[in-house]
Enzyme design. Structure first.
Site, PDB file in Angstrom:
ATOM      1  N   ASP A   1       0.866  -1.189   0.000  1.00  0.00           N
ATOM      2  CA  ASP A   1       0.000   0.000   0.000  1.00  0.00           C
ATOM      3  C   ASP A   1       0.896   1.230   0.000  1.00  0.00           C
ATOM      4  O   ASP A   1       2.105   1.140   0.252  1.00  0.00           O
ATOM      5  CB  ASP A   1      -0.919   0.013   1.238  1.00  0.00           C
ATOM      6  CG  ASP A   1      -1.843   1.231   1.266  1.00  0.00           C
ATOM      7  OD1 ASP A   1      -2.524   1.484   0.257  1.00  0.00           O
ATOM      8  OD2 ASP A   1      -1.875   1.945   2.281  1.00  0.00           O
ATOM      9  N   SER A   2       0.278   2.389  -0.236  1.00  0.00           N
ATOM     10  CA  SER A   2       1.035   3.642  -0.193  1.00  0.00           C
ATOM     11  C   SER A   2       1.475   3.973   1.232  1.00  0.00           C
ATOM     12  O   SER A   2       2.366   4.795   1.419  1.00  0.00           O
ATOM     13  CB  SER A   2       0.156   4.778  -0.712  1.00  0.00           C
ATOM     14  OG  SER A   2      -0.973   4.924   0.132  1.00  0.00           O
TER      15      SER A   2
ATOM     16  N   TYR B   1      -0.897   8.429  -2.560  1.00  0.00           N
ATOM     17  CA  TYR B   1      -0.913   8.128  -3.997  1.00  0.00           C
ATOM     18  C   TYR B   1      -2.145   8.757  -4.669  1.00  0.00           C
ATOM     19  O   TYR B   1      -2.138   9.019  -5.855  1.00  0.00           O
ATOM     20  CB  TYR B   1      -1.001   6.611  -4.219  1.00  0.00           C
ATOM     21  CG  TYR B   1       0.294   5.842  -4.090  1.00  0.00           C
ATOM     22  CD1 TYR B   1       1.437   6.417  -3.537  1.00  0.00           C
ATOM     23  CD2 TYR B   1       0.362   4.523  -4.538  1.00  0.00           C
ATOM     24  CE1 TYR B   1       2.614   5.672  -3.428  1.00  0.00           C
ATOM     25  CE2 TYR B   1       1.534   3.787  -4.444  1.00  0.00           C
ATOM     26  CZ  TYR B   1       2.652   4.360  -3.883  1.00  0.00           C
ATOM     27  OH  TYR B   1       3.810   3.630  -3.785  1.00  0.00           O
ATOM     28  N   GLY B   2      -3.206   8.922  -3.879  1.00  0.00           N
ATOM     29  CA  GLY B   2      -4.519   9.260  -4.446  1.00  0.00           C
ATOM     30  C   GLY B   2      -4.645  10.638  -5.048  1.00  0.00           C
ATOM     31  O   GLY B   2      -5.680  10.974  -5.607  1.00  0.00           O
TER      32      GLY B   2
ATOM     33  N   CYS C   1      -4.537  -1.688  -1.925  1.00  0.00           N
ATOM     34  CA  CYS C   1      -4.703  -0.264  -2.221  1.00  0.00           C
ATOM     35  C   CYS C   1      -5.553  -0.142  -3.485  1.00  0.00           C
ATOM     36  O   CYS C   1      -5.162  -0.652  -4.541  1.00  0.00           O
ATOM     37  CB  CYS C   1      -3.321   0.358  -2.442  1.00  0.00           C
ATOM     38  SG  CYS C   1      -3.365   2.092  -2.917  1.00  0.00           S
ATOM     39  N   ASN C   2      -6.688   0.514  -3.356  1.00  0.00           N
ATOM     40  CA  ASN C   2      -7.563   0.684  -4.526  1.00  0.00           C
ATOM     41  C   ASN C   2      -6.918   1.575  -5.577  1.00  0.00           C
ATOM     42  O   ASN C   2      -7.079   1.356  -6.779  1.00  0.00           O
ATOM     43  CB  ASN C   2      -8.897   1.313  -4.090  1.00  0.00           C
ATOM     44  CG  ASN C   2      -9.715   0.380  -3.239  1.00  0.00           C
ATOM     45  OD1 ASN C   2     -10.591  -0.303  -3.728  1.00  0.00           O
ATOM     46  ND2 ASN C   2      -9.426   0.330  -1.953  1.00  0.00           N
ATOM     47  N   THR C   3      -6.178   2.588  -5.120  1.00  0.00           N
ATOM     48  CA  THR C   3      -5.563   3.538  -6.049  1.00  0.00           C
ATOM     49  C   THR C   3      -4.489   2.834  -6.880  1.00  0.00           C
ATOM     50  O   THR C   3      -4.433   2.980  -8.106  1.00  0.00           O
ATOM     51  CB  THR C   3      -4.939   4.711  -5.263  1.00  0.00           C
ATOM     52  OG1 THR C   3      -5.917   5.225  -4.352  1.00  0.00           O
ATOM     53  CG2 THR C   3      -4.486   5.812  -6.190  1.00  0.00           C
TER      54      THR C   3
ATOM     55  N   CYS D   1     -11.269   2.848  -0.362  1.00  0.00           N
ATOM     56  CA  CYS D   1      -9.846   3.104  -0.084  1.00  0.00           C
ATOM     57  C   CYS D   1      -9.524   2.340   1.184  1.00  0.00           C
ATOM     58  O   CYS D   1     -10.296   2.391   2.157  1.00  0.00           O
ATOM     59  CB  CYS D   1      -9.619   4.601   0.113  1.00  0.00           C
ATOM     60  SG  CYS D   1      -8.002   5.021   0.812  1.00  0.00           S
ATOM     61  N   THR D   2      -8.419   1.637   1.171  1.00  0.00           N
ATOM     62  CA  THR D   2      -8.135   0.744   2.300  1.00  0.00           C
ATOM     63  C   THR D   2      -7.758   1.487   3.585  1.00  0.00           C
ATOM     64  O   THR D   2      -7.694   0.875   4.647  1.00  0.00           O
ATOM     65  CB  THR D   2      -7.014  -0.248   1.919  1.00  0.00           C
ATOM     66  OG1 THR D   2      -5.859   0.491   1.483  1.00  0.00           O
ATOM     67  CG2 THR D   2      -7.472  -1.184   0.815  1.00  0.00           C
ATOM     68  N   HIS D   3      -7.529   2.776   3.487  1.00  0.00           N
ATOM     69  CA  HIS D   3      -7.306   3.560   4.710  1.00  0.00           C
ATOM     70  C   HIS D   3      -8.610   3.774   5.492  1.00  0.00           C
ATOM     71  O   HIS D   3      -8.588   3.913   6.712  1.00  0.00           O
ATOM     72  CB  HIS D   3      -6.743   4.952   4.377  1.00  0.00           C
ATOM     73  CG  HIS D   3      -5.274   4.989   4.099  1.00  0.00           C
ATOM     74  ND1 HIS D   3      -4.717   4.438   2.972  1.00  0.00           N
ATOM     75  CD2 HIS D   3      -4.246   5.524   4.804  1.00  0.00           C
ATOM     76  CE1 HIS D   3      -3.404   4.639   2.988  1.00  0.00           C
ATOM     77  NE2 HIS D   3      -3.091   5.292   4.085  1.00  0.00           N
TER      78      HIS D   3
HETATM   79  N1  DGL Z   1      -4.997   3.092   0.563  1.00  0.00           N
HETATM   80  C1  DGL Z   1      -5.084   3.653  -0.759  1.00  0.00           C
HETATM   81  C2  DGL Z   1      -6.338   3.169  -1.467  1.00  0.00           C
HETATM   82  O1  DGL Z   1      -6.880   2.141  -1.122  1.00  0.00           O
HETATM   83  C3  DGL Z   1      -5.021   5.144  -0.920  1.00  0.00           C
HETATM   84  C4  DGL Z   1      -3.902   5.830  -0.326  1.00  0.00           C
HETATM   85  C5  DGL Z   1      -3.347   7.056  -0.925  1.00  0.00           C
HETATM   86  O2  DGL Z   1      -4.026   7.968  -1.430  1.00  0.00           O
HETATM   87  O3  DGL Z   1      -2.145   7.050  -0.832  1.00  0.00           O
HETATM   88  O4  DGL Z   1      -6.793   3.787  -2.391  1.00  0.00           O
END
Ligand code: DGL
Length: 260
Positions: A13-14, A45-46, A76-78, A186-188
């Site tokens: 993940d990011s 990353y987003g 991470c979805n992004t 988003c996994t966060h």
């Molecule tokens: N956890 C990431 C996701 O699932 C996003 C994190 C980011 O923006 O860095 O999209």
């Protein structure tokens, strides 16, 4: 290529968000070793263009495969939106699992006006556009970008009035009137599930983490590479992250789902 059963499963993940996936993976496959790489030097990353996210993800996944991982989970979805297709072509002989906003389970439960909370890069990606179009015949899908939310979560703002205020700013939009479910794309975001639930007035929330864990387990079993006995472990790959990253990561991994 023979997959080594005793090798670890890489999780990428990011930053800290993938730990919400890691918890599900470890719960479902307690005998497995996991190697987690959170690229917090380059997070978030987003807000980056897809081309940058692709390059960063390629580098991160490469490190995990180089470290001997038998499979890598893009938690991470992004990163998935930007990179899973080209990276599967690049590592065609390896197991690479992606994340996708859990819209299908929400539809299956009968919801027909579904908000998808995710990063701007995920929501503007072709992959998300295709998914929303394919499922748009069954339900109205409303993308809800949440720029800044990942940064708050990385800064350990998991509850409190500042977070509530931020979430009201996003979820009180008139366009969102009448939505009957929210997808955490988003996994966060599962780390602030309670705040999202409260601010949204108790809407049902969906995330894809258990589904990612089941898919990983299924693919490893099919490859004859699932470890079923013994006690697994979690290791964090060190790659220039801040000392805080490891402290908070340990804290998050210990917490029970939804109890952050
Ligand atoms: N956890 C990431 C996701 O699932 C996003 C994190 C980011 O923006 O860095 O999209």
């Amino acid at each position: 290529m023979q997959i080594q059963k005793n090798a670890p499963i890489g999780v990428f993940d990011s930053g800290l968000g993938g730990i919400s996936v890691l918890r599900e993976l470890a719960r479902l496959m307690p005998a497995e070793d996991f190697l987690y790489f959170g690229d917090d030097r380059n997070a978030p990353y987003g807000v980056r263009p897809e081309s940058q996210v692709l390059e960063l993800t390629r580098a991160g996944v490469g490190r995990l495969f180089d470290a001997g991982c038998k499979a890598v989970v893009l938690a991470c979805n992004t990163a998935t939106a930007a990179a899973v297709v080209p990276l599967r072509a690049l590592w065609s002989h390896r197991i690479l699992i992606g994340a996708e906003p859990a819209i299908k389970p929400a539809i299956r439960d009968g919801h027909r006006k579904i908000g998808v909370l995710a990063t701007s890069t995920t929501l503007s990606s072709r992959r998300f556009g295709d998914l929303a179009k394919a499922l748009g015949t069954e339900a109205q899908i409303l993308p809800i970008p949440a720029p800044g939310l990942v940064e708050l979560i990385e800064a350990r703002v998991w509850a409190g009035s500042a977070l509530d205020h931020f979430l009201h700013g996003i979820l009180d939009a008139p366009l969102l009137q009448g939505i009957d479910a929210l997808v955490l794309g988003c996994t966060h975001y599962p780390f602030v599930r309670d705040a999202i639930k409260a601010v949204s007035g108790g809407l049902p929330l969906y995330d894809g983490n258990a589904g990612i864990a089941r898919q990983t387990c299924r693919l490893l079993a099919e490859a004859g590479a699932l470890r079923e006995t013994g006690q697994g472990s979690v290791t964090f790959l060190e790659c220039g992250q801040s000392a805080d990253f490891f402290r908070i990561a340990q804290e998050l991994i210990r917490l029970e789902k939804g109890k952050v």
